[in-house]
Design a protein around this motif. Structure first.
Motif, PDB file in Angstrom:
ATOM      1  N   ASN A 121       0.835  -1.200   0.000  1.00  0.00           N
ATOM      2  CA  ASN A 121       0.000   0.000   0.000  1.00  0.00           C
ATOM      3  C   ASN A 121       0.867   1.246   0.000  1.00  0.00           C
ATOM      4  O   ASN A 121       2.061   1.192   0.310  1.00  0.00           O
ATOM      5  CB  ASN A 121      -0.994  -0.018   1.170  1.00  0.00           C
ATOM      6  N   THR A 122       0.241   2.364  -0.362  1.00  0.00           N
ATOM      7  CA  THR A 122       0.958   3.633  -0.478  1.00  0.00           C
ATOM      8  C   THR A 122       1.598   4.023   0.843  1.00  0.00           C
ATOM      9  O   THR A 122       2.736   4.488   0.871  1.00  0.00           O
ATOM     10  CB  THR A 122      -0.004   4.739  -0.953  1.00  0.00           C
ATOM     11  N   ALA A 123       0.887   3.832   1.941  1.00  0.00           N
ATOM     12  CA  ALA A 123       1.408   4.249   3.254  1.00  0.00           C
ATOM     13  C   ALA A 123       2.709   3.533   3.592  1.00  0.00           C
ATOM     14  O   ALA A 123       3.660   4.152   4.074  1.00  0.00           O
ATOM     15  CB  ALA A 123       0.364   4.008   4.339  1.00  0.00           C
ATOM     16  N   VAL A 124       2.773   2.238   3.335  1.00  0.00           N
ATOM     17  CA  VAL A 124       4.000   1.480   3.621  1.00  0.00           C
ATOM     18  C   VAL A 124       5.140   1.987   2.736  1.00  0.00           C
ATOM     19  O   VAL A 124       6.251   2.226   3.219  1.00  0.00           O
ATOM     20  CB  VAL A 124       3.765  -0.041   3.430  1.00  0.00           C
ATOM     21  N   LEU A 125       4.876   2.181   1.459  1.00  0.00           N
ATOM     22  CA  LEU A 125       5.914   2.680   0.556  1.00  0.00           C
ATOM     23  C   LEU A 125       6.399   4.057   0.993  1.00  0.00           C
ATOM     24  O   LEU A 125       7.602   4.312   1.049  1.00  0.00           O
ATOM     25  CB  LEU A 125       5.378   2.741  -0.878  1.00  0.00           C
TER      26      LEU A 125
END
Length: 186
Positions: free
Chosen positions: A96-100
């Motif tokens: 997901n975007t948050a992890v990246l």
């Protein structure tokens, strides 16, 4: 930053093209594209499989075929016009975007390679790679040194430990059994 999703590989354990595996109504590649679209719109799929054209992003064939992830990363870096490039495998549907953003993009302090790890394993195919590594990857291919982690550890790299709550986001799915287990998670 350019994003390169490595869609090649033999997928021998999955027995079908991993990026096109269906999971909860969407292909793995669709989940990954959703995660990276908020990071960059400069997205390339590293594959020569025309089936991926349906997603609307440019396909990039490997410069040197059958050289595994080292070959895929080389093809991406050789193609890129950016200093830093997000390199992802096609088998991480929970990314997901948050992890990246939290782990990789906000922590890229100029190392040639920055990638994620958890308390059990390393994820070099969820990483940021510098274009300056292009000659090193080419040299490794020409010498048939194709073990990605061995190559990385001979270069300037940094690993970033993820929190246990984010472990499922980086899990790569290689077999039908892993896919079934993933489907049973919340």
């Amino acid at each position: 930053m350019s994003v390169y999703i490595l869609c090649g590989g033999l997928s021998s354990r999955m027995q079908e093209e991993k990026g096109l595996v269906l999971f909860k109504g969407k292909t793995f590649i669709e989940y990954i594209l959703e995660a990276v679209l908020l990071v960059s719109t400069n997205i390339f799929l590293v594959t020569k499989n025309d089936t991926y054209k349906q997603f609307g992003y440019p396909l990039l064939a490997d410069v040197y075929e059958n050289k595994g992830p080292v070959g895929g990363i080389y093809s991406a870096l050789n193609h890129s016009e950016n200093t830093f490039n997000l390199i992802l495998s096609c088998d991480i549907p929970n990314i997901n975007t948050a992890v990246l953003q939290t782990y990789l993009l906000d922590n890229n302090n100029g190392n040639a390679i920055t990638y994620l790890k958890d308390d059990e394993q390393e994820y070099p195919l969820i990483g940021v790679y510098s274009k300056t590594l292009t000659p090193s990857f080419k040299e490794a291919i020409l010498a048939d040194r194709l073990k990605l982690l061995s190559l990385i550890k001979s270069l300037d790299y940094k690993t970033i430990q993820i929190k246990s709550k984010d472990k499922n986001a980086v899990k790569n799915i290689n077999t039908k059994q892993e896919l079934i287990a993933l489907s049973q998670l919340k």
